[in-house]
Write an enzyme that holds these catalytic residues in place. Structure first.
Site, PDB file in Angstrom:
ATOM      1  N   LYS A  11     110.144  17.298   2.661  1.00 41.67           N
ATOM      2  CA  LYS A  11     109.098  17.954   1.870  1.00 41.67           C
ATOM      3  C   LYS A  11     108.487  17.028   0.804  1.00 41.67           C
ATOM      4  O   LYS A  11     109.043  15.961   0.501  1.00 41.67           O
ATOM      5  CB  LYS A  11     109.686  19.208   1.211  1.00 41.67           C
ATOM      6  CG  LYS A  11     110.067  20.305   2.215  1.00 41.67           C
ATOM      7  CD  LYS A  11     110.499  21.581   1.490  1.00 41.67           C
ATOM      8  CE  LYS A  11     110.852  22.681   2.468  1.00 41.67           C
ATOM      9  NZ  LYS A  11     111.227  23.951   1.764  1.00 41.67           N
ATOM     10  N   ASN A 114     112.864  21.958  -2.581  1.00 33.36           N
ATOM     11  CA  ASN A 114     114.222  21.763  -2.082  1.00 33.36           C
ATOM     12  C   ASN A 114     114.334  20.749  -0.946  1.00 33.36           C
ATOM     13  O   ASN A 114     115.241  20.817  -0.121  1.00 33.36           O
ATOM     14  CB  ASN A 114     114.869  23.109  -1.742  1.00 33.36           C
ATOM     15  CG  ASN A 114     114.111  23.859  -0.674  1.00 33.36           C
ATOM     16  OD1 ASN A 114     113.156  23.331  -0.111  1.00 33.36           O
ATOM     17  ND2 ASN A 114     114.532  25.070  -0.373  1.00 33.36           N
TER      18      ASN A 114
HETATM   19  P1  DAT Z   1     115.030  27.973   3.936  1.00 32.88           P
HETATM   20  O1  DAT Z   1     114.037  26.863   3.649  1.00 32.88           O
HETATM   21  O2  DAT Z   1     116.402  27.655   3.424  1.00 32.88           O
HETATM   22  O3  DAT Z   1     115.013  28.397   5.388  1.00 32.88           O
HETATM   23  P2  DAT Z   1     113.527  30.430   3.374  1.00 32.88           P
HETATM   24  O4  DAT Z   1     113.089  30.381   4.803  1.00 32.88           O
HETATM   25  O5  DAT Z   1     114.138  31.694   2.869  1.00 32.88           O
HETATM   26  O6  DAT Z   1     114.574  29.241   3.059  1.00 32.88           O
HETATM   27  O7  DAT Z   1     112.298  30.102   2.427  1.00 32.88           O
HETATM   28  C1  DAT Z   1     111.370  29.097   2.776  1.00 32.88           C
HETATM   29  C2  DAT Z   1     111.075  28.255   1.560  1.00 32.88           C
HETATM   30  O8  DAT Z   1     110.431  29.065   0.579  1.00 32.88           O
HETATM   31  C3  DAT Z   1     112.306  27.679   0.860  1.00 32.88           C
HETATM   32  O9  DAT Z   1     112.777  26.490   1.445  1.00 32.88           O
HETATM   33  C4  DAT Z   1     111.766  27.454  -0.523  1.00 32.88           C
HETATM   34  C5  DAT Z   1     110.815  28.631  -0.724  1.00 32.88           C
HETATM   35  N1  DAT Z   1     111.511  29.724  -1.427  1.00 32.88           N
HETATM   36  C6  DAT Z   1     112.422  30.581  -0.907  1.00 32.88           C
HETATM   37  N2  DAT Z   1     112.858  31.441  -1.828  1.00 32.88           N
HETATM   38  C7  DAT Z   1     112.190  31.134  -2.979  1.00 32.88           C
HETATM   39  C8  DAT Z   1     112.198  31.671  -4.302  1.00 32.88           C
HETATM   40  N3  DAT Z   1     112.967  32.699  -4.648  1.00 32.88           N
HETATM   41  N4  DAT Z   1     111.378  31.078  -5.216  1.00 32.88           N
HETATM   42  C9  DAT Z   1     110.587  30.034  -4.887  1.00 32.88           C
HETATM   43  N5  DAT Z   1     110.524  29.487  -3.647  1.00 32.88           N
HETATM   44  C10 DAT Z   1     111.328  30.030  -2.719  1.00 32.88           C
END
Ligand code: DAT
Ligand code: MG
Length: 140
Positions: A11, A114
């Protein structure tokens, strides 16, 4: 488990900090083979289409702004049980919860910034790979 492919993104927070090689080393050490890779700068619309599944979430605007803020490295990873293996080496979404030695524990700045994306299942892996790569660009 047979040989499997998954989709990965390094990213913008990580490309900005010159961490592409360090992250690739973690992936390769975990037994994942990088069978396709390209550095691209997503438009906001392309980031919105990629993350369409999250469009109702409160962080959608922040997420798509961030993902289009700087170059990313899109990848196809191949290996035994590659989808689960990549999720394991990535670590939990929130770096505060990520296990020691994972990419997110070592490199992520916050739950939003992240450092890596990884497909969460076979269907999303197939869709996400096809969004970024043609068959000719994947060299196993
Ligand atoms: P992952 O990337 O671990 O699969 P996800 O699919 O739930 O996680 O979410 C996609 C992305 O969205 C994640 O990498 C970062 C962002 N994100 C998730 N939850 C968030 C939050 N509470 N606040 C800000 N960004 C968030
Ligand atoms: Mg996800």
């Amino acid at each position: 488990m047979a040989l499997q492919r998954t989709f990965s993104i390094i990213k913008p927070d990580a490309t900005r900090r010159n961490l592409t090689g360090a992250i690739n080393a973690k992936l390769e050490e975990a037994g994942l083979r990088i069978v396709a890779q390209k550095r691209i700068h997503l438009s906001k619309a392309q980031a919105e289409a990629f993350y369409a599944v999250h469009k109702e979430r409160p962080f959608f605007a922040e997420l798509t702004e961030f993902m289009s803020s700087a170059p990313i490295v899109a990848q196809v990873l191949e290996g035994e049980d590659a989808i689960a293996k990549n999720r394991e080496v990535m670590g939990a979404t929130n770096p505060a919860d990520a296990a020691p030695g994972t990419i997110r524990k070592e490199f992520a700045l916050s739950i939003g910034e992240n450092s890596v994306h990884g497909s969460d299942g076979p269907d999303t892996a197939a869709t996400e790979i096809a969004y970024f790569f043609s068959g000719l660009e994947i060299v196993g």
